[in-house]
Design an enzyme around this catalytic site. Structure first.
Site, PDB file in Angstrom:
ATOM      1  N   TYR A   1     -30.209   5.053  11.368  1.00  0.00           N
ATOM      2  CA  TYR A   1     -31.078   5.650  10.351  1.00  0.00           C
ATOM      3  C   TYR A   1     -32.507   5.117  10.562  1.00  0.00           C
ATOM      4  CZ  TYR A   1     -32.964   6.459   5.627  1.00  0.00           C
ATOM      5  OH  TYR A   1     -33.738   6.830   4.560  1.00  0.00           O
TER       6      TYR A   1
ATOM      7  N   ARG B   1     -30.892  -9.631 -14.272  1.00  0.00           N
ATOM      8  CA  ARG B   1     -31.054  -9.383 -12.836  1.00  0.00           C
ATOM      9  C   ARG B   1     -29.776  -9.663 -12.045  1.00  0.00           C
ATOM     10  NH1 ARG B   1     -35.197 -13.090 -11.382  1.00  0.00           N
ATOM     11  NH2 ARG B   1     -33.543 -14.474 -10.742  1.00  0.00           N
TER      12      ARG B   1
ATOM     13  N   LYS C   1     -26.737   9.240  -1.729  1.00  0.00           N
ATOM     14  CA  LYS C   1     -26.196  10.474  -1.139  1.00  0.00           C
ATOM     15  C   LYS C   1     -24.939  10.922  -1.891  1.00  0.00           C
ATOM     16  CE  LYS C   1     -29.597   9.770   1.637  1.00  0.00           C
ATOM     17  NZ  LYS C   1     -29.546   9.063   2.908  1.00  0.00           N
TER      18      LYS C   1
ATOM     19  N   ASP D   1     -23.159   1.393   8.768  1.00  0.00           N
ATOM     20  CA  ASP D   1     -23.710   2.256   7.725  1.00  0.00           C
ATOM     21  C   ASP D   1     -22.711   3.397   7.578  1.00  0.00           C
ATOM     22  OD1 ASP D   1     -25.047   4.237   6.261  1.00  0.00           O
ATOM     23  OD2 ASP D   1     -27.012   3.553   6.947  1.00  0.00           O
TER      24      ASP D   1
HETATM   25  C1  PLP Z   1     -30.530   8.012   3.241  1.00  0.00           C
HETATM   26  C2  PLP Z   1     -29.892   7.004   4.102  1.00  0.00           C
HETATM   27  C3  PLP Z   1     -30.165   5.652   3.934  1.00  0.00           C
HETATM   28  C4  PLP Z   1     -31.176   5.146   2.948  1.00  0.00           C
HETATM   29  O1  PLP Z   1     -30.855   5.451   1.630  1.00  0.00           O
HETATM   30  P1  PLP Z   1     -32.016   5.571   0.507  1.00  0.00           P
HETATM   31  O2  PLP Z   1     -31.245   5.507  -0.757  1.00  0.00           O
HETATM   32  O3  PLP Z   1     -32.719   6.854   0.768  1.00  0.00           O
HETATM   33  O4  PLP Z   1     -32.915   4.387   0.684  1.00  0.00           O
HETATM   34  C5  PLP Z   1     -29.513   4.762   4.745  1.00  0.00           C
HETATM   35  N1  PLP Z   1     -28.645   5.168   5.680  1.00  0.00           N
HETATM   36  C6  PLP Z   1     -28.357   6.464   5.864  1.00  0.00           C
HETATM   37  C7  PLP Z   1     -27.386   6.857   6.912  1.00  0.00           C
HETATM   38  C8  PLP Z   1     -28.977   7.425   5.084  1.00  0.00           C
HETATM   39  O5  PLP Z   1     -28.724   8.709   5.295  1.00  0.00           O
END
Ligand code: PLP
Length: 391
Positions: A110, A57, A207, A182
């Site tokens: 987000y 972990r 992403k 972010d």
């Molecule tokens: C998709 C996204 C997230 C969350 O990511 P996941 O892997 O889907 O949990 C956070 N911030 C932004 C800007 C995103 O586009």
């Protein structure tokens, strides 16, 4: 070294792995120790925050490969891996707040982060105020003596406002608050958060880092000062991502620069074509010169990814459905950052609280993939033909 070189070298260790180019996938829970002395030595080292293989972990060389690559590319001290982007957002915040704190969060955040703040943090006595993403240095007026975290995201989710992060960070730091961002839209390549006053940077690796729409993963990179709290928080909350997913994320990094350049080129070409269409009210893409945040984008960012929005002129639901339902190359679905094009309907009026949004002109978010631009434009053009036939 330039980023194009770093994505090839960062986080790799062939010398330590029989010459194997990529760090292998270590599946592990139990780690065996040859002696009591070794076990106790490892225990002490781990407690001191050192990197030791002690339990699955806590991390393995597979995890560290991804963490090192992301930290180097974002320009922070070290990075921590989480099982999703949202887990990365939530854990980054949790590591920085305590009961009685006040946090400032951009109104363009987000969406699921807002749900976390309003329904989870509130239970632990952390108060959140949402602010206008365009606030800049004006954020000083919202800072309270107990404001400990300022959360930014640029451009804004779905609506693409550009934030003046250096101006916000300067005010936040003067009042002793930590600045989170972010950085998913830009990826670690197109915005260097730590050169612009950010202390903690979040990536939804799901992403662009993964880039192939098949893995959920997240990372958080921190400065040296904030790293211990972040790492301890992740360990206490049991954050651990599966080794196969971690492996795919580190592999995705190896092609990040070529993919992003193509996403940018394709995205801009489609955005400019859309701007010339009579059905389109406006295109929200920070790299377009007429975007209200274009100057900030140009000053702070090194490129644009393939994600932007457009607003259509007033249109009936039937016409909108005719446009969307039969698109061939644009899939309709959440997430983005893979090789394929996507489109989704969004409605900021359902969640905004600090700013207003006029939804007369429906908002569509597009992710432009790696297909040929001509084919994507032809697909959209056929969609507009269907829309006009219904309208
Ligand atoms: C998709 C996204 C997230 C969350 O990511 P996941 O892997 O889907 O949990 C956070 N911030 C932004 C800007 C995103 O586009």
């Amino acid at each position: 070294m330039k980023d194009e070189t770093k994505i090839v070298t960062a986080g790799r260790n062939p010398e330590g792995n029989f010459g194997i180019v990529n760090v292998p996938v270590y599946h592990a829970s139990t780690i065996l120790f040859p002696s009591l002395a070794e076990l106790q030595k490892t225990h002490v080292a781990r407690a001191a925050g050192e990197r030791v293989v002690s339990y699955g972990r806590i991390g393995t060389p597979t995890t560290w490969s991804l963490e090192d690559a992301v930290a180097e590319l974002e320009g922070g001290y070290r990075a921590q891996v989480y099982p999703s982007g949202l887990a990365a957002c939530a854990n980054a915040i949790l590591a920085m707040v305590k009961t009685g704190d006040h946090m400032l969060v951009t109104d363009s955040v987000y969406g699921p982060v807002r749900v976390f703040c309003d329904n989870f943090l509130s239970r632990f006595g952390v108060e959140v105020t949402y602010y206008d993403p365009l606030i800049g240095a004006g954020i000083g007026e919202l800072m309270r003596p107990n404001t400990t975290v300022v959360y930014t995201e640029a451009p804004g989710s779905q609506t693409f406002e550009m934030q003046d992060i250096p101006a916000i960070a300067e005010v936040a730091h003067a009042k002793g608050a930590v600045v989170l961002t972010d950085n998913t839209w830009a990826s670690p390549l197109f915005f260097k958060p730590f050169e612009h006053g950010v202390d903690i940077s979040i990536q939804a690796g799901t992403k662009y880092i993964v880039g192939h729409s098949d893995v959920m993963i997240g990372t958080v990179t921190a400065t040296k000062d904030y790293w211990p709290a972040l790492q301890k928080g992740a360990n206490m909350l049991g954050q651990s991502a599966g080794p196969d997913d971690v492996y795919l994320a580190q592999r995705g990094i190896r092609t990040l620069s070529v993919r992003l350049k193509q996403h940018m080129e394709n995205g801009l070409a489609v955005a400019e074509w859309l701007k010339g269409r009579p059905e389109v009210h406006s295109v929200l893409h920070p790299a377009l010169p007429d975007h209200p945040g274009h100057d900030i984008w140009k000053r702070d960012f090194l490129g644009a990814s393939g994600l932007f929005s457009m607003r259509l002129k007033e249109v009936s639901r039937e016409a909108l459905a005719a446009f969307l339902d039969d698109l061939e190359l644009f899939g309709m679905g959440y997430s983005w950052g893979g090789y394929e094009s996507l489109i989704i309907l969004a409605d900021p009026t359902t969640y905004r609280t600090a700013t207003t949004w006029d939804n007369t002109n429906p908002l569509l978010r597009l992710h432009i993939g790696l297909e040929a631009v001509d084919d994507l434009i032809a697909d959209l053009k056929n969609g507009f033909d269907r829309l006009n036939a219904v309208k």
